[in-house]
Design an enzyme around this catalytic site. Structure first.
Site, mmCIF file in Angstrom:
data_model
loop_
_atom_site.group_PDB
_atom_site.id
_atom_site.type_symbol
_atom_site.label_atom_id
_atom_site.label_comp_id
_atom_site.label_asym_id
_atom_site.label_seq_id
_atom_site.Cartn_x
_atom_site.Cartn_y
_atom_site.Cartn_z
ATOM 1 N N LYS A 194 -34.430 -57.954 40.557
ATOM 2 C CA LYS A 194 -33.035 -57.623 40.840
ATOM 3 C C LYS A 194 -32.091 -58.305 39.838
ATOM 4 O O LYS A 194 -32.234 -59.509 39.578
ATOM 5 C CB LYS A 194 -32.697 -58.068 42.273
ATOM 6 C CG LYS A 194 -31.313 -57.666 42.696
ATOM 7 C CD LYS A 194 -30.988 -58.147 44.105
ATOM 8 C CE LYS A 194 -29.519 -57.889 44.385
ATOM 9 N NZ LYS A 194 -29.073 -58.589 45.583
ATOM 10 N N LYS A 210 -29.709 -22.517 28.372
ATOM 11 C CA LYS A 210 -31.008 -22.861 28.980
ATOM 12 C C LYS A 210 -32.068 -21.816 28.646
ATOM 13 O O LYS A 210 -33.261 -22.075 28.822
ATOM 14 C CB LYS A 210 -30.871 -22.946 30.505
ATOM 15 C CG LYS A 210 -29.812 -23.935 30.989
ATOM 16 C CD LYS A 210 -30.384 -25.279 31.315
ATOM 17 C CE LYS A 210 -29.281 -26.246 31.738
ATOM 18 N NZ LYS A 210 -29.800 -27.552 32.095
ATOM 19 N N ILE A 229 -35.551 -30.184 32.491
ATOM 20 C CA ILE A 229 -36.762 -29.593 33.078
ATOM 21 C C ILE A 229 -36.704 -28.072 33.000
ATOM 22 O O ILE A 229 -37.659 -27.412 32.593
ATOM 23 C CB ILE A 229 -36.925 -30.070 34.543
ATOM 24 C CG1 ILE A 229 -37.015 -31.596 34.572
ATOM 25 C CG2 ILE A 229 -38.153 -29.425 35.198
ATOM 26 C CD1 ILE A 229 -36.926 -32.213 35.958
ATOM 27 N N PHE A 275 -29.728 -23.019 38.223
ATOM 28 C CA PHE A 275 -28.495 -23.164 38.987
ATOM 29 C C PHE A 275 -27.485 -23.889 38.112
ATOM 30 O O PHE A 275 -27.870 -24.658 37.227
ATOM 31 C CB PHE A 275 -28.744 -23.959 40.274
ATOM 32 C CG PHE A 275 -29.016 -23.079 41.457
ATOM 33 C CD1 PHE A 275 -30.179 -22.325 41.519
ATOM 34 C CD2 PHE A 275 -28.106 -22.989 42.498
ATOM 35 C CE1 PHE A 275 -30.432 -21.493 42.600
ATOM 36 C CE2 PHE A 275 -28.347 -22.163 43.588
ATOM 37 C CZ PHE A 275 -29.504 -21.411 43.644
ATOM 38 N N ASP A 329 -28.594 -36.604 34.475
ATOM 39 C CA ASP A 329 -28.624 -36.330 33.033
ATOM 40 C C ASP A 329 -29.118 -37.550 32.243
ATOM 41 O O ASP A 329 -29.699 -37.417 31.181
ATOM 42 C CB ASP A 329 -27.216 -35.948 32.548
ATOM 43 C CG ASP A 329 -26.819 -34.569 33.065
ATOM 44 O OD1 ASP A 329 -27.722 -33.731 33.231
ATOM 45 O OD2 ASP A 329 -25.624 -34.335 33.316
ATOM 46 N N LYS A 369 -24.135 -21.561 30.211
ATOM 47 C CA LYS A 369 -25.323 -22.326 30.605
ATOM 48 C C LYS A 369 -26.561 -21.436 30.612
ATOM 49 O O LYS A 369 -27.653 -21.861 30.239
ATOM 50 C CB LYS A 369 -25.094 -22.961 31.977
ATOM 51 C CG LYS A 369 -25.953 -24.173 32.226
ATOM 52 C CD LYS A 369 -25.471 -24.967 33.439
ATOM 53 C CE LYS A 369 -24.435 -26.004 33.073
ATOM 54 N NZ LYS A 369 -24.033 -26.842 34.204
ATOM 55 N N ASN A 389 -27.135 -38.848 42.951
ATOM 56 C CA ASN A 389 -25.949 -38.024 43.186
ATOM 57 C C ASN A 389 -25.978 -37.479 44.610
ATOM 58 O O ASN A 389 -26.919 -37.744 45.362
ATOM 59 C CB ASN A 389 -25.854 -36.911 42.142
ATOM 60 C CG ASN A 389 -27.087 -36.028 42.164
ATOM 61 O OD1 ASN A 389 -27.359 -35.345 43.144
ATOM 62 N ND2 ASN A 389 -27.858 -36.064 41.080
HETATM 63 N N1 CTP Z 1 -31.648 -29.113 35.081
HETATM 64 C C1 CTP Z 1 -32.923 -29.554 34.825
HETATM 65 N N2 CTP Z 1 -33.124 -30.737 34.184
HETATM 66 C C2 CTP Z 1 -32.086 -31.484 33.778
HETATM 67 C C3 CTP Z 1 -30.756 -31.048 34.032
HETATM 68 C C4 CTP Z 1 -30.568 -29.861 34.692
HETATM 69 O O1 CTP Z 1 -33.880 -28.860 35.214
HETATM 70 N N3 CTP Z 1 -32.295 -32.635 33.150
HETATM 71 C C5 CTP Z 1 -31.451 -27.812 35.719
HETATM 72 C C6 CTP Z 1 -30.821 -27.858 37.086
HETATM 73 O O2 CTP Z 1 -31.830 -27.937 38.097
HETATM 74 C C7 CTP Z 1 -30.076 -26.545 37.141
HETATM 75 C C8 CTP Z 1 -29.647 -26.337 35.702
HETATM 76 O O3 CTP Z 1 -30.542 -27.101 34.921
HETATM 77 O O4 CTP Z 1 -30.919 -25.467 37.469
HETATM 78 C C9 CTP Z 1 -28.242 -26.712 35.401
HETATM 79 O O5 CTP Z 1 -27.974 -28.012 35.864
HETATM 80 P P1 CTP Z 1 -26.499 -28.641 35.751
HETATM 81 O O6 CTP Z 1 -26.543 -30.035 36.256
HETATM 82 O O7 CTP Z 1 -25.487 -27.692 36.307
HETATM 83 O O8 CTP Z 1 -26.276 -28.598 34.199
HETATM 84 P P2 CTP Z 1 -26.605 -29.583 33.053
HETATM 85 O O9 CTP Z 1 -27.732 -29.035 32.255
HETATM 86 O O10 CTP Z 1 -26.772 -30.971 33.554
HETATM 87 O O11 CTP Z 1 -25.284 -29.448 32.166
HETATM 88 P P3 CTP Z 1 -23.811 -30.090 32.391
HETATM 89 O O12 CTP Z 1 -24.033 -31.448 32.991
HETATM 90 O O13 CTP Z 1 -23.265 -30.113 31.020
HETATM 91 O O14 CTP Z 1 -23.057 -29.150 33.278
#
Ligand code: CTP
Length: 408
Positions: A292, A350, A312, A332, A282, A346, A213
């Site tokens: 490849k 979390k 995490i 975050f 995700d 969130k 990303n």
């Molecule tokens: N995070 C993480 N591990 C993951 C996904 C997210 O540690 N597999 C942490 C990110 O570093 C951030 C927080 O969770 O601190 C929220 O991440 P975000 O991408 O905004 O949310 P998601 O949990 O992915 O939820 P959504 O995609 O539904 O918004």
């Protein structure tokens, strides 16, 4: 950002080829908002002219204790009375030996001895050949001036002007500038160990492709730097980004979410604060192809199966240390809309005491951002500012939470 605005710095140069870096250092300090008064030894003038330093600092340079320009004829007293700090860069082996012994036979050493030590700190940037740096006499002298209250900033490693290779190079001007800026930050996280995740993850599809990303890692790197400036020990687990490592921060490079989880899990037991800024993918391909994936001519895209990556942040927040707040977890939330509602949801999902919301598309890759802090007691906005300024404010907020017994 004028991080040194209002600071008056006495920059002392002693004899060494590293004097050429002091010209750039002087320029950087002034660009950062400081006023700089240069003092040079006679030996330093063999390497750099006072004219150059005067032009860069916009002030007459002092070099002799017999200089009659000062009305009271006491340059060695006057020079430090308005100073916020004295930085000796380069500090030669000879100058360090003089400081260790309290010798005062030229203006620079005399001025250091005569400075009000309780309110004008002495920062030392040594520069010398590696044998000189490692010599027992230098080791003793460095230990002595440290015991006397000087802050020795360390040396760089690499090629030396003499053609040898090793420890003893003066730190680079930018590193010295960052050390000075850090020196002036409040030490609100002394004794804490902060673990930070930053940047994207990369989930391999095959040896040449993957899913990632647009996260630049800048916010996480700024938080790592701000935590270090605040006196914490900092471990930064970084996804694939090419940002420079903030000074004093220990960095672990990872690629995938599973790598990141492994690195975080290994360091979490020592940490007291965990800040998850990484944009973790995700999903990852269920299995990465070992060679490849080629087009088969049918026009059909390959069938990819995905599995969910571990969360995490939630894993750590819901661990025993996370739940007891022995590990204070900060998440975050990168959202595209409904920031407040999404951030509140969130935070609860979390299980973190503090969640920091931001609008992803407005933040990714930018040097500035705006943050919304959500905790149990409510919300607080940090308006648009440079990421480093926001990071410092967030660190101050985290320190408040820690000091308050992490009750929120
Ligand atoms: N995070 C993480 N591990 C993951 C996904 C997210 O540690 N597999 C942490 C990110 O570093 C951030 C927080 O969770 O601190 C929220 O991440 P975000 O991408 O905004 O949310 P998601 O949990 O992915 O939820 P959504 O995609 O539904 O918004």
């Amino acid at each position: 950002m004028k991080d040194l605005a209002g600071k008056h710095i006495v920059l002392g140069l002693s004899g060494g080829i590293a004097c050429y870096k002091s010209a750039e250092l002087c320029r950087l300090l002034i660009k950062a908002g400081a006023t700089v008064q240069v003092v040079m030894t006679q030996a330093a003038e063999q390497f750099m002219t006072p004219i150059t330093m005067q032009a860069l600092s916009q002030r007459p340079v002092y070099g002799s204790q017999w200089d009659t320009r000062a009305a009271n004829n006491m340059a060695h007293i006057n020079l430090t009375r308005e100073a916020d700090v004295c930085l000796l860069a380069p500090a030669s082996a000879d100058l360090i030996a003089k400081l260790a012994q309290g010798q005062a036979d030229d203006l620079l050493s005399l001025m250091c001895l005569a400075r009000p030590a309780d309110r004008v700190p002495l920062l030392i940037a040594p520069a010398m050949n590696r044998e000189m740096w490692e010599h027992p006499a230098t080791r003793r002298n460095v230990a002595q001036i440290s015991a006397d209250g000087a802050l020795v900033l360390g040396v760089g490693h690499g090629d030396q002007a003499c053609g040898e290779m090793g420890d003893g190079r003066m730190l680079e001007p930018m590193e010295l500038q960052d050390e000075l800026i850090a020196f002036f930050q409040p030490k609100v996280l002394t004794g804490q160990h902060v673990l930070v995740t930053a940047g994207p993850t990369f989930e391999a599809i095959d040896p040449v492709r993957g899913i990632t990303n647009l996260s630049s890692g800048k916010m996480g790197f700024a938080i790592a730097r701000a935590a270090r400036e605040a006196g914490a020990e900092v471990t930064l687990v970084a996804g694939p980004v090419s940002l420079p490592t903030p000074r004093g921060v220990s960095r672990i490079n990872v690629t995938s979410a599973l790598d990141m989880l492994a690195a975080v899990t290994a360091h979490a037991p020592q940490a007291t604060v965990f800040v998850a800024t990484s944009a973790v993918a995700d999903w990852r391909p269920a299995s990465a192809a070992t060679s490849k994936i080629k087009k088969d001519g049918s026009g059909q895209p390959p069938e990819l199966q995905f599995v969910e990556n571990p969360d995490i942040l939630a894993t750590l927040a819901q661990s025993e240390r996370g739940r007891s707040r022995a590990l204070y977890c900060v998440g975050f939330a990168a959202e595209s809309h409904d920031l407040l509602a999404n951030a509140q949801t969130k935070r609860l999902r979390k299980g973190v005491p503090l969640l920091v919301g931001n609008i992803g598309p407005d933040a990714f890759g930018q040097d500035d951002n705006a943050l919304l802090l959500v905790d149990e007691s409510g919300t607080r906005e940090l308006s648009r500012d440079a990421k480093l300024s926001l990071a410092r404010k967030l660190i101050a907020e985290i320190a408040l939470h820690l000091g308050a017994g992490t009750s929120s």
